[in-house]
Design an enzyme around this catalytic site. Structure first.
Site, PDB file in Angstrom:
ATOM      1  N   HIS A   1      -0.712   5.723   6.279  1.00 40.04           N
ATOM      2  CA  HIS A   1       0.005   5.913   5.398  1.00 40.04           C
ATOM      3  C   HIS A   1       0.370   7.434   4.995  1.00 40.04           C
ATOM      4  CE1 HIS A   1      -1.963   1.666   5.402  1.00 40.04           C
ATOM      5  NE2 HIS A   1      -1.069   1.578   4.504  1.00 40.04           N
TER       6      HIS A   1
ATOM      7  N   SER B   1       0.523  -0.875  -0.082  1.00 42.49           N
ATOM      8  CA  SER B   1       0.382  -0.063   0.113  1.00 42.49           C
ATOM      9  C   SER B   1       0.969   1.685  -0.064  1.00 42.49           C
ATOM     10  CB  SER B   1      -0.832   0.419   1.576  1.00 42.49           C
ATOM     11  OG  SER B   1       0.125  -0.269   1.962  1.00 42.49           O
TER      12      SER B   1
END
Length: 252
Positions: free
Chosen positions: A234, A27
């Site tokens: 993230h 990711s």
């Protein structure tokens, strides 16, 4: 920062000309958390704000294969992401290893549970990264080299998530933050050593993210706890463009 970024992107022009680029990984490479996901990528959540896509736009390679996928582990790279690598591939990027070591579950434990539970989860992740992950990384790197023998391979690490002693109205305490950061440091150390052993270029993003961590003193480049939950912890679009893109470009 604009001058620095422009310089870094422009610097590897000789290598970029005619590049046949394949972007692999998890990711952090697909761009989860950065928004603007491509319709074809589905649950892999590949973003046009992710560093592979930004590099492609800036350098116009001869070919571009973007296969990084949210949640990918080393086994997923081996099973699903190596199909476009071949003898004509000239450039490969990859972030991998965080999911193998249990990044998501460790973060969930630390955010939702006690300090002792967090420290146990972090120590378990460290033990995995030390004892199990190296062989898994070796297998991935070996297969990349076998399938793309002439490619420049750039392996990129992970940032520290938290500013310890930083100013956050909400969030976890410094003991948990320190433990989580120490796990990132260990993971990066393992990845950098295995990348070097494979003859690949390793790029460290921790310095670039300094002051931009969660609870940092500057503009935060990382999502804290957000919805959808898979985008938590993230890089935002700013983390991809300000952190990951310069790191990758400097290694090409």
């Amino acid at each position: 920062m604009l001058l620095t970024l422009t310089t870094l992107v422009a610097a590897p022009a000789a290598h970029a000309a005619g590049a046949r680029y394949v972007a692999l990984g998890d990711s952090y490479s697909s761009g989860v958390g950065a928004g603007s996901y491509t319709s074809e990528s589905g649950g892999c959540k590949r973003s046009t704000n992710a560093y592979p896509y930004l590099w492609k736009n800036a350098n116009a390679p001869a070919s571009f294969s973007f296969l990084a996928c949210s949640g990918a582990r080393t086994g997923d790279v081996l099973a699903n992401q190596l199909g476009t690598l071949n003898s004509t591939t000239t450039l490969v990027s990859i972030t991998i290893g965080g999911n193998d070591a249990g990044f998501a579950s460790t973060m969930q434990t630390c955010v939702l549970n006690s300090e002792s539970a967090c420290l146990t989860a972090v120590n378990d992740a460290k033990a995995y990264a030390t004892n199990v992950l190296p062989a898994k990384l070796d297998q991935v790197y070996s297969q990349i080299r076998s399938k793309a023998p002439s490619a420049k391979v750039v392996v990129i690490g992970y940032p520290r998530l938290y500013k310890v002693g930083g100013d956050c109205i909400f969030g976890i305490g410094d003991t948990k933050r320190t433990a989580i950061n120490s796990a990132a440091d260990l993971l990066d150390d393992v990845i950098s050593k295995r990348a070097a052993n494979a003859g690949f270029t390793y790029r460290d993003v921790r310095g670039l993210f300094t002051t931009h961590e969660i609870c940092g003193s500057g503009t935060t480049w990382l999502n804290s706890t957000v919805l959808p939950v898979d985008e938590s912890y993230h890089p935002k679009a700013s983390g991809q463009s300000g952190g990951y893109l310069p790191a990758f470009s400097g290694g090409v």
